[in-house]
Design an enzyme around this catalytic site. Structure first.
Site, PDB file in Angstrom:
ATOM      1  N   TYR A 116       0.835  -1.204   0.000  1.00 33.29           N
ATOM      2  CA  TYR A 116       0.000   0.000   0.000  1.00 33.29           C
ATOM      3  C   TYR A 116       0.869   1.254   0.000  1.00 33.29           C
ATOM      4  O   TYR A 116       0.626   2.205  -0.750  1.00 33.29           O
ATOM      5  CB  TYR A 116      -0.908  -0.015   1.222  1.00 33.29           C
ATOM      6  CG  TYR A 116      -1.906   1.119   1.274  1.00 33.29           C
ATOM      7  CD1 TYR A 116      -3.124   1.035   0.599  1.00 33.29           C
ATOM      8  CD2 TYR A 116      -1.640   2.265   2.011  1.00 33.29           C
ATOM      9  CE1 TYR A 116      -4.045   2.069   0.653  1.00 33.29           C
ATOM     10  CE2 TYR A 116      -2.548   3.308   2.075  1.00 33.29           C
ATOM     11  CZ  TYR A 116      -3.753   3.208   1.395  1.00 33.29           C
ATOM     12  OH  TYR A 116      -4.662   4.243   1.457  1.00 33.29           O
TER      13      TYR A 116
ATOM     14  N   LYS B 113       0.925   4.172  -2.906  1.00 25.78           N
ATOM     15  CA  LYS B 113       0.559   5.556  -2.637  1.00 25.78           C
ATOM     16  C   LYS B 113       1.719   6.526  -2.856  1.00 25.78           C
ATOM     17  O   LYS B 113       1.509   7.682  -3.227  1.00 25.78           O
ATOM     18  CB  LYS B 113      -0.008   5.691  -1.223  1.00 25.78           C
ATOM     19  CG  LYS B 113      -1.360   4.995  -1.057  1.00 25.78           C
ATOM     20  CD  LYS B 113      -2.409   5.549  -2.025  1.00 25.78           C
ATOM     21  CE  LYS B 113      -3.781   4.942  -1.787  1.00 25.78           C
ATOM     22  NZ  LYS B 113      -4.834   5.514  -2.668  1.00 25.78           N
TER      23      LYS B 113
END
Length: 255
Positions: A159, A163
């Site tokens: 993640y 991002k």
């Protein structure tokens, strides 16, 4: 707010519109008079968002499917052009969480799925929408990045990498297309009350691996607070703001 946003009559695509930040942002865009294309894999939630907009007197159409699929991406763009006359604003909000795992604990399937949904899908939709955004001479793109795009301790490795990629893509687009009338910014939410972490096994992943790094996170935001930042960045009120990763995190990024 209508007098400063300049969003009335605009065509806006919002991904992840079936729940959470995406749903709230779609409702807010519609309240400003925008025509909203609701894109999400969650058909039931997306239809509920469309119904809520219609009840409030707004205009919305749906485009259901997995945005990591190029055919779905093309359908979203075609829907916006056919139903709304073009694309003025693109909100790349849809995303999924990883299992809060460190690099040594991530399998190929988890890594590839998180990167595909969180980074490749927004890239595909942005690439497809760009000709239409450029045609307006005044287009806006807003990504939902994350506190995890600003630091290494806000989520699992997959993640966080996805991002960070969104932050880089935001800045690249901002520089490349600013002289052609397209602004690109992102919000970086801290903890927010949504369903994105549903099913997370926090005992074996989040707490056990990364929990000790998550200090001074502040209070959890509401989806209204995140949506307000998205709409602001898309609006005429932010006409000279470009390439910004805006933390909406109650000061977590300042720690």
């Amino acid at each position: 707010m209508n007098s400063t946003t300049g969003l009335s009559g605009k065509s806006v695509i919002v991904t992840g519109a079936g729940s959470g930040i995406g749903r709230t942002a779609a409702l807010l865009f519609a309240a400003q008079g925008a025509r909203v294309v609701l894109a999400d894999i969650n058909a039931e939630g997306t239809e509920a968002t469309a119904e809520a907009i219609a009840v409030a007197g707004g205009t919305a159409v749906t485009a259901i499917g997995d945005l990591s699929d190029q055919e779905v991406v093309d359908r979203v763009v075609t829907t916006a052009v056919d139903a709304c006359g073009g694309i003025d604003v693109l909100v790349n909000n849809a995303g999924i969480m990883d299992r809060m795992s460190a690099v040594a604990d991530i399998g190929d399937e988890e890594w590839e799925r998180v990167l595909r949904v969180n980074l490749t899908a927004p890239f595909l939709l942005t690439r497809a929408a760009l000709p239409h955004l450029l045609a307006t001479g005044d287009g806006a793109i807003v990504f939902t990045a994350s506190e995890a795009s600003l630091r290494g301790s806000a989520a699992g490795a997959a993640y966080t990498a996805s991002k960070h990629g969104i932050a880089g893509l935001t800045k690249s687009l901002a520089v490349t297309y600013r002289d052609q009338g397209v602004r690109t910014n992102a919000i970086a939410p801290g903890g927010t009350t949504t369903s994105i972490t549903a099913g997370l096994d926090i005992e074996s992943h989040g707490v056990g691996v990364l929990g000790k790094y998550m200090v001074n996170v502040g209070r959890r935001a509401t989806t209204d607070e995140q949506a307000a930042a998205i709409v602001f960045l898309a609006s005429a009120a932010a006409s000279n703001i470009n390439g910004v990763i805006l933390p909406v995190d109650n000061g977590w990024s300042a720690v």
